[in-house]
Design an enzyme around this catalytic site. Structure first.
Site, PDB file in Angstrom:
ATOM      1  N   LYS A  29      77.868  22.816  58.844  1.00 15.86           N
ATOM      2  CA  LYS A  29      78.495  23.214  57.569  1.00 15.86           C
ATOM      3  C   LYS A  29      80.018  23.084  57.563  1.00 15.86           C
ATOM      4  O   LYS A  29      80.695  23.884  56.911  1.00 15.86           O
ATOM      5  CB  LYS A  29      78.064  24.641  57.208  1.00 15.86           C
ATOM      6  CG  LYS A  29      76.591  24.706  56.780  1.00 15.86           C
ATOM      7  CD  LYS A  29      76.254  26.043  56.171  1.00 15.86           C
ATOM      8  CE  LYS A  29      75.113  25.958  55.197  1.00 15.86           C
ATOM      9  NZ  LYS A  29      74.778  27.224  54.569  1.00 15.86           N
ATOM     10  N   VAL A  35      77.656  17.733  58.255  1.00 21.70           N
ATOM     11  CA  VAL A  35      78.479  17.801  57.038  1.00 21.70           C
ATOM     12  C   VAL A  35      77.611  17.827  55.781  1.00 21.70           C
ATOM     13  O   VAL A  35      78.063  17.480  54.696  1.00 21.70           O
ATOM     14  CB  VAL A  35      79.482  16.619  56.996  1.00 21.70           C
ATOM     15  CG1 VAL A  35      80.577  16.812  58.025  1.00 21.70           C
ATOM     16  CG2 VAL A  35      78.784  15.282  57.212  1.00 21.70           C
ATOM     17  N   GLN A  82      66.972  33.855  64.909  1.00 22.43           N
ATOM     18  CA  GLN A  82      68.149  34.744  64.880  1.00 22.43           C
ATOM     19  C   GLN A  82      69.267  34.162  65.765  1.00 22.43           C
ATOM     20  O   GLN A  82      69.325  32.956  65.904  1.00 22.43           O
ATOM     21  CB  GLN A  82      67.795  36.170  65.306  1.00 22.43           C
ATOM     22  CG  GLN A  82      66.873  36.902  64.330  1.00 22.43           C
ATOM     23  CD  GLN A  82      65.403  36.656  64.583  1.00 22.43           C
ATOM     24  OE1 GLN A  82      64.948  36.643  65.702  1.00 22.43           O
ATOM     25  NE2 GLN A  82      64.641  36.452  63.534  1.00 22.43           N
ATOM     26  N   ASP A 105      71.029  32.204  61.198  1.00 24.57           N
ATOM     27  CA  ASP A 105      71.309  31.354  60.036  1.00 24.57           C
ATOM     28  C   ASP A 105      72.365  30.300  60.320  1.00 24.57           C
ATOM     29  O   ASP A 105      73.139  29.926  59.433  1.00 24.57           O
ATOM     30  CB  ASP A 105      71.729  32.213  58.821  1.00 24.57           C
ATOM     31  CG  ASP A 105      70.750  33.335  58.561  1.00 24.57           C
ATOM     32  OD1 ASP A 105      69.546  33.060  58.599  1.00 24.57           O
ATOM     33  OD2 ASP A 105      71.190  34.488  58.349  1.00 24.57           O
ATOM     34  N   GLU A 106      72.421  29.813  61.545  1.00 26.51           N
ATOM     35  CA  GLU A 106      73.430  28.821  61.917  1.00 26.51           C
ATOM     36  C   GLU A 106      72.998  27.403  61.568  1.00 26.51           C
ATOM     37  O   GLU A 106      73.802  26.463  61.685  1.00 26.51           O
ATOM     38  CB  GLU A 106      73.704  28.869  63.436  1.00 26.51           C
ATOM     39  CG  GLU A 106      74.237  30.180  63.956  1.00 26.51           C
ATOM     40  CD  GLU A 106      73.120  31.087  64.469  1.00 26.51           C
ATOM     41  OE1 GLU A 106      71.940  30.793  64.188  1.00 26.51           O
ATOM     42  OE2 GLU A 106      73.422  32.083  65.138  1.00 26.51           O
ATOM     43  N   GLY A 152      66.156  36.801  50.723  1.00 29.21           N
ATOM     44  CA  GLY A 152      66.931  36.411  49.541  1.00 29.21           C
ATOM     45  C   GLY A 152      68.247  37.173  49.416  1.00 29.21           C
ATOM     46  O   GLY A 152      68.995  36.989  48.460  1.00 29.21           O
ATOM     47  N   LYS A 192      69.741  26.145  62.779  1.00 25.28           N
ATOM     48  CA  LYS A 192      68.992  25.653  63.951  1.00 25.28           C
ATOM     49  C   LYS A 192      67.877  24.694  63.529  1.00 25.28           C
ATOM     50  O   LYS A 192      67.507  23.803  64.287  1.00 25.28           O
ATOM     51  CB  LYS A 192      68.405  26.841  64.725  1.00 25.28           C
ATOM     52  CG  LYS A 192      69.494  27.755  65.303  1.00 25.28           C
ATOM     53  CD  LYS A 192      68.910  28.950  66.007  1.00 25.28           C
ATOM     54  CE  LYS A 192      68.297  29.979  65.091  1.00 25.28           C
ATOM     55  NZ  LYS A 192      69.243  30.712  64.227  1.00 25.28           N
ATOM     56  N   ALA A 211      62.364  35.570  60.768  1.00 25.77           N
ATOM     57  CA  ALA A 211      63.183  34.359  60.820  1.00 25.77           C
ATOM     58  C   ALA A 211      62.991  33.532  59.558  1.00 25.77           C
ATOM     59  O   ALA A 211      62.002  33.674  58.849  1.00 25.77           O
ATOM     60  CB  ALA A 211      62.780  33.532  62.028  1.00 25.77           C
ATOM     61  N   GLY A 212      63.931  32.684  59.302  1.00 23.82           N
ATOM     62  CA  GLY A 212      63.782  31.748  58.197  1.00 23.82           C
ATOM     63  C   GLY A 212      64.390  30.427  58.607  1.00 23.82           C
ATOM     64  O   GLY A 212      65.580  30.349  58.866  1.00 23.82           O
ATOM     65  N   HIS A 213      63.561  29.404  58.746  1.00 23.25           N
ATOM     66  CA  HIS A 213      64.069  28.078  59.103  1.00 23.25           C
ATOM     67  C   HIS A 213      63.926  27.177  57.883  1.00 23.25           C
ATOM     68  O   HIS A 213      62.833  27.022  57.363  1.00 23.25           O
ATOM     69  CB  HIS A 213      63.281  27.485  60.263  1.00 23.25           C
ATOM     70  CG  HIS A 213      63.598  28.132  61.575  1.00 23.25           C
ATOM     71  ND1 HIS A 213      62.969  27.812  62.747  1.00 23.25           N
ATOM     72  CD2 HIS A 213      64.501  29.071  61.889  1.00 23.25           C
ATOM     73  CE1 HIS A 213      63.475  28.545  63.730  1.00 23.25           C
ATOM     74  NE2 HIS A 213      64.398  29.318  63.218  1.00 23.25           N
TER      75      HIS A 213
END
Ligand code: IMP
Length: 466
Positions: free
Chosen positions: A330, A413, A223, A13-14, A301, A16, A39-41
């Protein structure tokens, strides 16, 4: 032959997906190399937000071939549903390719994942319940089904006849679950095969052909390093290798074909699921990060656990991934905090430790040693150049860069593509050079022969003998 790997340096969750988006223009192919629909993109394109779990985010760009490599575990139903969702939103999916060697997540894997987690109640991994661990376990056990098997109904039935009784016995006897019916499974998997037939391919050949043509291929990690089966916080990890080496085994390239590795990290830390997290914050600041950073899992979620940035595993992550540059995401979320803290070491049983411990027990006892920075109030959403950042934010980024030991080239940002600071050049691995031969002609070897026996010309763009 430019090959770029994008890899997460934390617990996933960085951001990517944004890194892929930034590079998309120059890229011809995006390859997923591990993980599955855990995964979640999230990709923001103008006003549209796309949440993808399995299809590589390259699918959103018509000029990119999206590839699901052999290292991915594929739930065919998710793949079909995701392609249908994309088509309904006007995104073409005809060029999605999935490796014939990728393993299939079967319905019994999903059932076993849930059942095993339930059995561990109180000490569960906190998996996404997508069947990832059981599917990789069957791959290692050599009883898995691969995408190519879906195209051979007879062989498929024979394999399932061997495998299913054991799965059903474990499900029913150990977990009190419902068994699966052989005929129903054969029908379902055969149907998947028919519908996915045009997409199933030898993706290693595709990747190698693209690279040999000089096309830019992006390998998209899912991940992150701290969830890596080998380098992460075992057993609270996923069952694959998100590290850059995973792109070789799971994407079909050799280590010397990699030109750059972009490590992606957030300006703070988050983690979903169980496991040690020394800098976790259960206070107002943790709530600030959760709410302002909208830290809720894309796949499940779930609320993500939030904390200060931990630089102890950072050096390890930079090293094991051969990171050439970093994208820091972020930074804007930290605005408004009176102070910003950065964990630079741990205190474990009274000792100061600077190396990331591989023992989960040690890590669970680690107390963070912090460096504290002044906070800043300014909204960073409109900042586009490093020198427009508040001095306190600049100091924080400089400190992170120094701890990482490689350049932070990109700072984000905001979610939008334009909310980005290009801070430095992205260094790449220097081209391979053949060591100079000794000047003494009596010891010099003849030039290596190229195809057809002629000496290979250096720098002609064609593969040449070493
Ligand atoms: P699994 O990959 O579903 O087996 O889950 C194993 C661990 O990895 C759990 O802690 C999950 O929360 C975590 N995990 C899996 N996928 C992701 C992801 O995309 N982002 C963050 N954590 C993940």
């Amino acid at each position: 032959m430019p090959a770029t790997i994008i890899v997460g340096l934390q617990w996933g969750d960085e951001g990517k997906g944004k890194a892929t988006d930034l590079l998309a223009e120059s890229v011809a192919m995006v390859v997923r190399y591990q993980g599955g629909d855990n995964a979640g993109h999230t990709i923001v394109l103008g006003d549209a937000v796309f949440k993808l779990h399995l299809v590589p985010s390259g699918v959103l760009y018509p000029h990119i071939t999206p590839v699901i490599g052999n290292g991915v575990v594929v739930n065919p139903q998710t793949l079909l549903d995701e392609m249908a969702m994309l088509q309904s939103r006007g995104v073409a999916t005809g060029n999605v390719r999935v490796s014939e060697a990728a393993h299939v997540i079967m319905p019994y894997h999903v059932a076993l994942d849930g059942a095993m987690e339930a059995r561990l109640a109180g000490d569960e991994i906190g998996t996404t319940h997508r069947g990832i661990g059981p599917a990789y376990a069957d791959r290692a056990w050599r009883v898995g089904l691969r995408m190519a098997d879906l195209l051979e109904p007879r062989a498929l039935r024979a394999r399932l006849e061997r495998v299913l009784p054991e799965k059903n016995a474990v499900l029913a006897q150990t977990h009190g679950g419902e068994p699966f019916d052989l005929d129903e499974l054969v029908a379902r998997t055969t149907d998947w095969g028919e519908r996915l037939r045009p997409h199933i391919a030898d993706t290693t050949a595709l990747v190698q052909r693209a690279l040999s043509k000089g096309l830019h291929v992006l390998f998209e990690g899912a991940q992150g390093t701290l969830l890596d089966l080998d380098h992460g916080t075992y057993p609270y990890v996923t069952s694959s290798n998100p590290v850059a080496g995973g792109a070789c085994t799971g994407g079909g390239i050799g280590p010397l074909q990699v030109d750059e590795v972009i490590g992606v990290m957030k300006a703070y830390a988050t983690r979903v699921g169980s496991g040690p997290f020394p800098t976790e914050l259960a206070d107002e600041t943790g709530r600030h990060l959760l709410e302002k950073g909208r830290e809720f899992g894309t796949t499940t979620g779930r609320r993500r656990r939030c904390g200060w940035f931990d630089a102890v595993p950072l050096r390890r992550a930079v090293a094991v991934n051969s990171v050439t540059s970093i994208m820091l995401n972020k930074l804007d979320i930290l605005s408004g905090l009176p102070q910003v803290r950065l964990c630079v070491a741990y205190r474990i049983d009274g000792h100061v430790v600077e190396e990331f411990p591989s023992s989960g027990d040690l890590l669970a006892r680690a107390e963070p040693v912090y460096e504290t920075f002044d906070g800043w109030d300014a909204d960073l959403g409109g900042v586009r150049r490093s020198d427009q950042l508040p001095p306190a934010a600049r100091r924080y980024v400089d400190a992170l860069e120094q701890l990482a030991g490689v350049p932070i080239s990109i700072v984000s940002v905001g979610a939008d593509r334009t909310a980005t600071i290009l801070r430095r050049e992205r260094p790449r691995r220097p081209p391979l050079s053949v060591p100079a031969l000794a000047a003494d002609p009596s010891t010099a070897s003849p030039a290596p022969a190229g195809p057809g026996g002629t000496p290979a010309a250096a720098g002609d763009g064609e593969p040449s003998a070493p």
